[in-house]
Write an enzyme that holds these catalytic residues in place. Structure first.
Site, PDB file in Angstrom:
ATOM      1  N   HIS A 122       0.871  -1.158  -0.040  1.00  0.00           N
ATOM      2  CA  HIS A 122      -0.029   0.103   0.058  1.00  0.00           C
ATOM      3  C   HIS A 122       0.818   1.431   0.028  1.00  0.00           C
ATOM      4  O   HIS A 122       0.424   2.422  -0.283  1.00  0.00           O
ATOM      5  CB  HIS A 122      -0.854  -0.208   1.076  1.00  0.00           C
ATOM      6  CG  HIS A 122      -0.520   0.319   2.457  1.00  0.00           C
ATOM      7  ND1 HIS A 122       0.034  -0.753   3.274  1.00  0.00           N
ATOM      8  CD2 HIS A 122      -0.021   1.515   3.026  1.00  0.00           C
ATOM      9  CE1 HIS A 122       0.384  -0.031   4.270  1.00  0.00           C
ATOM     10  NE2 HIS A 122       0.370   1.175   4.309  1.00  0.00           N
ATOM     11  N   ASP A 152       0.041  -7.564   1.524  1.00  0.00           N
ATOM     12  CA  ASP A 152       0.548  -6.393   1.442  1.00  0.00           C
ATOM     13  C   ASP A 152       2.236  -6.027   1.488  1.00  0.00           C
ATOM     14  O   ASP A 152       2.659  -5.304   2.198  1.00  0.00           O
ATOM     15  CB  ASP A 152      -0.015  -5.451   2.752  1.00  0.00           C
ATOM     16  CG  ASP A 152      -0.097  -4.141   2.634  1.00  0.00           C
ATOM     17  OD1 ASP A 152       0.293  -3.582   1.458  1.00  0.00           O
ATOM     18  OD2 ASP A 152      -0.036  -3.431   3.572  1.00  0.00           O
ATOM     19  N   SER A 226       4.575   2.795   7.897  1.00  0.00           N
ATOM     20  CA  SER A 226       4.429   1.695   7.122  1.00  0.00           C
ATOM     21  C   SER A 226       5.572   1.105   6.218  1.00  0.00           C
ATOM     22  O   SER A 226       6.114   1.898   5.540  1.00  0.00           O
ATOM     23  CB  SER A 226       3.192   1.862   6.116  1.00  0.00           C
ATOM     24  OG  SER A 226       1.938   1.902   6.679  1.00  0.00           O
TER      25      SER A 226
END
Length: 480
Positions: A122, A152, A226
């Site tokens: 992402h 992911d 992230s």
């Protein structure tokens, strides 16, 4: 503005207070001399080892965005209350909106000395430009080697050598209560380290990714973290930070999730070696053995994965597995629940042979199963080039519907159709109400069983397209 605020909040007030105490006439302070080395009782050596291998990732992509009040509001009932239905203004549709460049920040972890970097899918999804900044401030343009949206994970490559790579731990040995340090670039302020403990392992059924086996931590994780590293108290990588529970706030709430290093490394190796991720396929719909189910089977302490359904012509059906079987062991390792089984199978290579210990009608049996390859067929309808006729389904991507996907969407295991994985913002399909997760079962009254059917139907469709869509078990027609 942020730098100025930090300077006032920390630098100004902090240094003023120290200066006041140091010069107070009645106060004698035992100040350390400049050549006296501080005592290292914290995590400084650990951070020093791991920090250089964590990078900042800046991405940008072009999107079509509405600009201005009148372009966003023409169909709003309140708008029409004031301006009426016959207003003469010329409104542009979302497809005609000007392009706008979106920028985003994330983190990544150097895995090899020649420039392979792990991050989250992402972080780079849809990016047209990816820039990597190392801890020593060197900048590189990165290439996206491959991605795996189901976990992911994304793999990047930069043109560099002799990079500071991280040491990878065996994440299966992580225990609740272990120290955990999250390293990344939250909010783009620069490399930051936060500390906590491992709060839980094996977290699943959160609805974040298709394959979930998260390490949960209370080490503060914020936007920008992230793709960064979760390391143990020796500076070894145990996970890739990927998600938080925020409850309406964008900041940390003490519940963060990291993809285990073992899973991330496995996915990366497949992407680097084969250009894609392939997963083994058993062909069942597994269920947890709840206390009520265990009681119904006559053993309140029973654990395992209950076979809720068996897909036709699958490895499971060919090996003789049936509905109602309870899988107790996989290759001699106990199966705790349905996610244990699903994750274990997904980490295996297609054509692997496994041994299952199964409980059937009160008796235990062993089954040998040769696994297949999980169907990963996808199809998409790209926007037409300028001057050519456009498809009503431009910007729509779909993939085959398997038994597990059907279960997750509230459909029977034998349901047919294709699952919508992407609907382009502002596309005709989006305007018609098509959503990610919808199952397309007909295109212009023609049945769609798989992506091949979908591609043929779209190729033969006219500008106007009628879809039969199954959404959470209810069907509806959408005219695109």
């Amino acid at each position: 503005m942020l730098a100025a605020a930090l300077a006032v909040g920390i630098g100004g007030a902090g240094y003023a207070a120290v200066d006041h105490l140091a010069h107070h006439p009645a106060m004698e302070l035992n100040l350390a001399s400049s050549d006296q080395a501080p005592s290292r009782t914290g995590f400084a050596p650990v951070v020093k080892k791991a920090l250089p291998s964590v990078v900042n990732i800046a991405t940008s992509k072009v999107s079509k965005m509405p600009t201005g009040f009148f372009q966003q509001m023409p169909d709003d009932p309140l708008f029409r209350q004031f301006f009426g239905d016959n207003d003469n203004r010329q409104f542009r549709t979302p497809r005609e909106m000007p392009q706008q460049r979106e920028k985003a920040l994330g983190s990544g972890v150097i895995m090899t000395r020649d420039g392979y970097i792990l991050t989250n899918n992402h972080v780079v999804d849809g990016a047209t430009d990816v820039q990597v900044t190392l801890g020593d401030k060197r900048e590189f343009k990165a290439k996206i080697v491959g991605t795996d949206p189901k976990t992911d994970i994304a793999v990047l490559k930069i043109d560099a050598t002799n990079l500071p790579l991280i040491t990878v731990a065996d994440s299966s040995k992580v225990q609740v209560g272990d120290y955990a340090l999250a390293i990344g670039d939250p909010f783009g302020v620069g490399q930051t380290v936060t500390m906590g403990i491992v709060s839980a392992t094996g977290r699943s059924a959160l609805g974040i990714e298709d394959y979930e086996d998260f390490i949960q931590t209370d080490a503060p994780i914020n936007p920008g973290n992230s793709g960064g590293a979760l390391v143990d108290d020796r500076g070894n990588l145990i996970g890739i930070n990927t998600a938080i529970i925020a409850h309406g706030s964008e900041g940390n709430q003490g519940i963060g999730f990291a993809i285990p290093a073992n899973m991330a490394r496995n996915v990366m190796q497949q992407i680097v070696e084969h250009g894609k991720v392939t997963r083994a396929y058993l062909g069942i719909v597994p269920q947890d053995v709840t206390p009520a189910i265990a009681k119904a089977f006559g053993d309140k302490d029973l654990t395992g994965a209950l076979v809720g359904d068996v897909s036709p012509n699958s490895p499971a059906s060919r090996s003789g597995l049936e509905k109602g079987d309870i899988i107790l062991d996989l290759n001699g390792k106990p199966v705790g629940n349905s996610n244990d089984l699903r994750m274990s199978i997904s980490m295996m290579a297609p054509d692997s042979t496994v041994t299952l210990r199964v409980l059937r009608s009160g008796s235990e049996r062993n089954f040998t199963v040769k696994l297949g390859e999980l169907p990963t067929t996808e199809a998409s309808v790209e926007p037409a080039s300028k001057g050519s006729s456009s498809s009503a389904l431009s910007g729509v991507s779909v993939q085959d519907l398997d038994g597990q996907s059907a279960k997750d969407l509230g459909l029977p295991a034998n349901a047919q159709g294709v699952v919508v994985t992407k609907v382009g913002p502002g596309s005709p399909a989006a305007e018609a109400g098509l959503r990610r997760g919808d199952v397309i079962q007909e295109v212009n009254r023609k049945p769609v069983r798989n992506t091949s059917d979908f591609e043929r139907a779209v190729a033969g469709s006219k500008e106007d397209t009628l879809l039969l869509v199954n959404r959470h078990g209810s069907t509806m027609y959408l005219a695109v």
